[in-house]
Design an enzyme around this catalytic site. Structure first.
Site, mmCIF file in Angstrom:
data_model
loop_
_atom_site.group_PDB
_atom_site.id
_atom_site.type_symbol
_atom_site.label_atom_id
_atom_site.label_comp_id
_atom_site.label_asym_id
_atom_site.label_seq_id
_atom_site.Cartn_x
_atom_site.Cartn_y
_atom_site.Cartn_z
ATOM 1 N N CYS A 123 1.007 -1.169 0.205
ATOM 2 C CA CYS A 123 0.030 0.074 -0.004
ATOM 3 C C CYS A 123 0.840 1.025 -0.137
ATOM 4 C CB CYS A 123 -0.906 0.139 1.243
ATOM 5 S SG CYS A 123 -1.427 1.532 1.970
ATOM 6 N N CYS A 179 0.328 4.020 2.674
ATOM 7 C CA CYS A 179 0.826 3.415 3.962
ATOM 8 C C CYS A 179 2.342 3.708 4.296
ATOM 9 C CB CYS A 179 0.615 1.874 3.997
ATOM 10 S SG CYS A 179 -0.962 1.213 3.852
#
Lengths: 107, 292
Positions: free
Chosen positions: A29, A32
Site C-alpha cells: 500500500c 501506508c
C-alpha cells in the site's frame, strides 16, 4: 516509548497502557508508506507516543476484529481505550499531531 | 541526438568555487546512527535538581485558566514536541522545577507551574539495536555505521552534483534543444505510462478524472514520481506540453554531464541516461571529496 508489532494474540495487551497509535498497513500500500514516514518522525520527537505497527498481511484476522475498513488506518488509544481513528494516507503530519493533541490534552 | 553542445565552463573550477566544506563528518554519521537506532527506545529519568528544561525533556505542569484544557492539576508535556500549546512549550525551555509562567491562549490567561522535570534518556548503541532493524547483510553496529557513512556521503555528493549542474548549465554554450529530441525524450517516458494505464483507451473525460486530482499530487510525487507527471494533464498532447520544459532540461543536463564524464549517453535513446550520468558524476565527486 515503544514500537511494537502486535498480532491479534497480544494486541489488546500491547495498547493497554499509555498512548498508542495502532497503524494498520500492508506492504503493497503506497499511502501506508507516507503514513509510516510521518509516524517515524512523530515518535522520534515524542517518547510518550507508542507505535503499534500492524501488518495485515501477517494477520488478516486483525482487519475484522478491529474493524479496519482500509489501509492505512490509524487507531488512537489512551490506556487501552479507543479515542479516535484516521483512515487513508493523505493526512499531513500536522493533522495527525492535532488529533494526538486533542486526545492527550483535550479541545 | 541532434542538439549540439559547444562548450562548458571549467567544471573543476566551478566545483572548487562551490566547495565541500560542509561534507558530512564522523559526528554527522554518529548522530544519524543514534537517531535511527534509538527511534522508539527513549525513556525518561529524573532531571538533576536545578537543571534547566531543554527540548525533549518531559515537564509535568499544574495549570490554571478559564479554558478547561489549561485548567488541570497535572499535564505532562514533551517540550518541543509541538503537541501542547506552542507558546507554553517555548516558554518552558530554560525553566526549572518549581518555576512559574504565564501565557495568553485564545485571549485567556493561562498560568502554569512546573512540578516535575524529566530528561530524555537514549539507550546505549548496541549490535542488538542494529539487528532489530532487520537490515539485510547488516548485523553489527560497525556494519551499520559503515552503511550510514556511505549513505550520507552519497546523498551529499548527489546534492553537490545538482549544485554543480546548476552552476554550469546557464554558462554552457549549446543550441536550444531540438524539437525532435524533445519529442523523443517525452516519447520514451510516456510509453511505459501509456502501457501501464492503458492511456490509449481513456476518453478525455476519463483521463481528466483520473489524473487531475490535486490531493494526490504530494502522494504521487513522493511515492510514484512517474505517475505524478500525469496529474493535471488531460490527454497525450497535454502531457507532451506539460513535459516540454523538463525534457529540454534533461537534454541540456545530459549534454553537460556527458561532456564532464566523456560519456555520450543519449536521453533520446535511453530514458535512464540522465540518472546514469548523474550517478557516474556522483561517484566521481565522492572520489574527489573522500579520496576513493
Amino acid at each position: 516509548m515503544a514500537i511494537a508489532y502486535p498480532t491479534t494474540k497480544d494486541y489488546d495487551e500491547t495498547v493497554a497502557e499509555g498512548f498508542w497509535i495502532a497503524d494498520f498497513y500492508t506492504s503493497t500500500c503506497g499511502p501506508c508508506k507516507l503514513i509510516d514516514k510521518i509516524l517515524s518522525e512523530i515518535v522520534l520527537e515524542n517518547p510518550d507516543i507508542n507505535w503499534a505497527k500492524c501488518n495485515l498481511e501477517d494477520d488478516w484476522d486483525m482487519k475484522d476484529r478491529y474493524q479496519v475498513l482500509g489501509t492505512p488506518t490509524l487507531i488512537f488509544y489512551l490506556d487501552g481505550e479507543e479515542k479516535g481513528r484516521m483512515l487513508g494516507g493523505f493526512h499531513t503530519q500536522s493533522e495527525i499531531m492535532e488529533e494526538i493533541s486533542r486526545i492527550l490534552y483535550g479541545e | 541526438m541532434k542538439t549540439k553542445l559547444y562548450s562548458i565552463p571549467d567544471w573543476q573550477a566551478a566545483l572548487r568555487a562551490i566547495g565541500w566544506a560542509d561534507a558530512p563528518t564522523g559526528d554527522d554519521v554518529e548522530k544519524a546512527v543514534s537517531r535511527e537506532l534509538t527511534r522508539g527506545k527513549a525513556s525518561f529519568a529524573e532531571q538533576a535538581p536545578g537543571a534547566p528544561i531543554e527540548k525533549g525533556c518531559r515537564a509535568t505542569l499544574r495549570t490554571e485558566s478559564a479554558l478547561p484544557k489549561f485548567n488541570k492539576e497535572k499535564t505532562v508535556v514533551t517540550v518541543g514536541s509541538g503537541l501542547y500549546d506552542p507558546a507554553i512549550e517555548a516558554q518552558l525551555c530554560g525553566m526549572t522545577a518549581g518555576g512559574r509562567g504565564e501565557a495568553a491562549v485564545k485571549g485567556e490567561k493561562v498560568s502554569f507551574t512546573v512540578t516535575k522535570v524529566e530528561k530524555k534518556v537514549l539507550p546505549p548503541l548496541t549490535d542488538e539495536l542494529v539487528r532489530e532493524l532487520r537490515l539485510e547483510g547488516i548485523a553489527t553496529l560497525a556494519d551499520y555505521r559503515l552503511c550510514m557513512d556511505s549513505k550520507l556521503k552519497e546523498e551529499y555528493a548527489a546534492e553537490l552534483c545538482r549544485r554543480l549542474l546548476e552552476e554550469l548549465l546557464p554558462a554552457a554554450r549549446m543550441d536550444p534543444p531540438e524539437e525532435e529530441d524533445i519529442r523523443r525524450v517525452i516519447d520514451l517516458e510516456y510509453e511505459p505510462l501509456r502501457a501501464r494505464f492503458s492511456l490509449d483507451t481513456l476518453s478525455p473525460e476519463e483521463w481528466k478524472e483520473a489524473f487531475e486530482n490535486a490531493k494526490l499530487r504530494d502522494f504521487y510525487t513522493q511515492i510514484y514520481p512517474d505517475i505524478a507527471r500525469l496529474l493535471g494533464t488531460t490527454g497525450r498532447e497535454s502531457y507532451y506540453e506539460s513535459r516540454r520544459d523538463a525534457a529540454a532540461e534533461t537534454i541540456r543536463a545530459c549534454l553537460v554531464l556527458g561532456r564532464i564524464l566523456g560519456d555520450d549517453a543519449d536521453p533520446t535513446e535511453d530514458p535512464q541516461a540522465e540518472r546514469k550520468l548523474t550517478q557516474a558524476l556522483t561517484g566521481r565527486l565522492l572520489e574527489m571529496i573522500y579520496g576513493g
